[in-house]
Design a protein around this motif. Structure first.
Motif: not given
Lengths: 395, 395
Positions: A141-143, A151-157, A209-211, A218-222
């Motif tokens: 999703p979102g390519g 993170s490309l996962f935010m497009d999925y969420y 981040i991704s509407d 969103c969770s951060p980088l950690s």
């Protein structure tokens, strides 16, 4: 199979540690768990180590656990490196649990550690692409292919959040309220990466981040590490009069095309409840996979804390707050506590152990807490989570 | 713990497959194992997948097993990704064994698959650096940091070979004879990457990799996959009257500084022999970790096939040839069969299963073979192997 006890847990504060190595983080978590377990290092018979992305971030593609534990004095034991993307920690814990449940070992270590902070910020996002099928990234999703700045996962969420909004009329404010709750819980947790209480306005006003997802949803980088010492019930009797039992440990993966992530959670949860002999309504506290706020809402529904489509009402009712009917993510969750991916699953278990033992400080759930649950998800494949792990812990 | 049976095994021919994906290789091995096990895919309850370097070679840093098994029809089962450098395959097999031995599952899959061939040849060597402590590469024999054109591990093998030559008067010709034997065995194995019988002159005349190692004494870069279906003894009774049992499954890791690799093998072997209730002299066939020819010679000594320092005499006597007292690497070993690192451990087990069942074709050990052993080593840390796995299989 024999009963398994979590004897002690430990973790670093999650955060951004550009100057600390995986070794240092792992050691701190290990020593915390040993101290709490009141057991010496020499009793550990095997180690199961979760890490997802060190190959890309640090170049340590292999023998990650051996390197992390090098110099600690843990010698000549089997060490296994276990990976399941963001569910690597809970998968390592599951392996550790199985090795004791089988009767093979009496005392073992489950360790999860991750570094995601790197001077080249795109490296973490590159690594996270590897949690989907890299040959199929253009179908993401979102390519996913060109997503080098987040993170490309935010497009999925985001895609799933929009579906929930359409289907059930869920509002962006509801997602924001989850983030507000988790930031409040994080402000009570000395191990949380973010300890600032955010307001609804803060969350809704943070950048997109991704509407409809905003940054603070969103969770951060950690960076961070978490550890647990597991033992047989027999050994635990000599060491503690306050055992926390692993009532069920279930990992589910899916390869079926068109299978949605949430249904993996439903299936894993059904199995976990059956193994523990409990109902969803028996759960008194849960740590769930809020990689983004909508993930927590689906978890409510798919873990059976409310009916499908009723997640928003559960948020609005305050039931998932500390002090509510079913407190969720009292630690601050991935959003506030942080999400060093390979460590997350074991940190969730640590929080539940502390809640069950009454050691959770300012964020302690009131009353006598006897049953807690963790829900950790990892990777993306064929429209769903590539791995879901559910643990139920009891006193 | 209950007895575990290897029901069926399968593998691709090892080789250079620039146009075949990990998925394709994994599927071929899986279907070979299912066919031999005469069992349907739907019976598999969990999968343990070994791979060492896909993150660096293909970018698939996470959920490697889920991606490999995607589209095979294996749905909704737990899939675990297990890594221990060149011992990843045998570590995955060990996990699979434990999951059945514990009583948790009746039928599981152990899969190992690796692609090392890439248009950029330095990528494989970069990946293999990650099988040592990347923060300590400057302490590696030969100085690992700048080894971008070949495996830094060959410097370790060369250093140990020189020590053996000094201590025991072992000659380069003896190492070459091991390579000649393995190339002869490989010429009888349709699954071997190299099926050309090499002469002593060929081996000694091939180019120097790291003195005294010549090219033809070293395992190549390879692609390939291997799979095994494991089941409980109870289930096996319904499916086969020719069960091969896992008599022992031992994995040993070391973190102790100054601890040499061979001693990990000695300790793992002692435990494996004790668990199986046998002596080294009872072993009738073995597949050992000849990543370079000297590794096979140390394995003779450290597995107890001969006394310490007597490895060269064992080679010269012909005892380790097919038809000898203790045939070693009838498959051709890593040198001739190839060494796709995450697949190697399971391919070793496949060879022993075929030898025990009398299915090894032209390379079949004569007589009734009842006890076989595999020895798989991975990574390098603090002067020794980071992981050693020993399996003893019996009929």
């Amino acid at each position: 199979m024999q009963k398994v006890v979590v004897l002690g847990v430990g973790m670093t504060r999650f955060g951004k540690y550009p100057d600390r190595s995986l070794k240092e983080l792992a050691r701190e978590a290990l020593h915390g768990a040993l101290t709490e377990a009141r057991i010496s290092l020499s009793k550990i018979e095997a180690a199961y180590v979760g890490n997802a992305v060190a190959g890309i971030i640090t170049g340590q593609e292999c023998i990650r656990g051996q390197v992390m534990l090098s110099g600690t004095g843990l010698e000549g034991i089997p060490i296994f490196n276990v990976e399941n993307a963001c569910a690597s920690g809970s998968s390592a814990f599951h392996m550790a649990w199985m090795s004791v449940a089988s009767g093979m070992y009496d005392v073992v270590l489950a360790l999860g550690a991750e570094k995601m902070i790197h001077p080249d910020r795109t490296r973490a996002f590159q690594a996270l692409k590897g949690a989907a099928d890299v040959e199929e990234l253009d179908k993401f999703p979102g390519g996913g292919k060109d997503r080098n700045n987040q993170s490309l996962f935010m497009d999925y969420y985001a895609m799933e959040a929009r579906k929930h909004m359409e289907l059930y009329g869920t509002s962006m404010e509801t997602f924001a309220k989850i983030a507000v709750k988790n930031s409040r819980n994080g402000s009570l947790n000395p191990n949380a990466q973010y300890q600032k209480q955010q307001t609804l306005e803060d969350v809704l006003g943070s950048r997109i981040i991704s509407d409809p997802l905003r940054l603070l949803m969103c969770s951060p980088l950690s960076d961070g590490a978490a550890a647990a010492i597991l033992c047989s019930e027999k050994i635990s009797r000599q060491l503690t009069n306050d055992p926390v039992f692993v009532a069920s440990s279930v990992v589910y993966s899916s390869n079926s095309s068109g299978d949605m992530g949430p249904s993996n959670t439903e299936r894993a949860a059904a199995k976990a409840y059956a193994l523990a002999g409990i109902q969803p309504s028996d759960v008194q506290v849960a740590e769930v996979h809020d990689a983004a706020a909508p993930g927590e809402l689906w978890a409510y529904e798919h873990l059976g804390f409310c009916a499908p489509g009723d997640g928003a009402r559960l948020v609005e009712s305050g039931a998932t707050e500390i002090g509510g009917r079913i407190p969720v993510n009292p630690s601050g969750g991935l959003i506030a506590k942080g999400h060093p991916v390979g460590a997350t699953g074991i940190a969730q278990i640590a929080e539940i152990v502390w809640q069950l033992r009454g050691h959770a400080g300012k964020r302690q759930i009131p009353g006598r807490v006897k049953i807690g649950l963790t829900h950790n998800a990892g990777g993306f494949l064929n429209g769903g989570s590539a791995a879901v792990a559910i643990h139920i812990l009891t006193r």
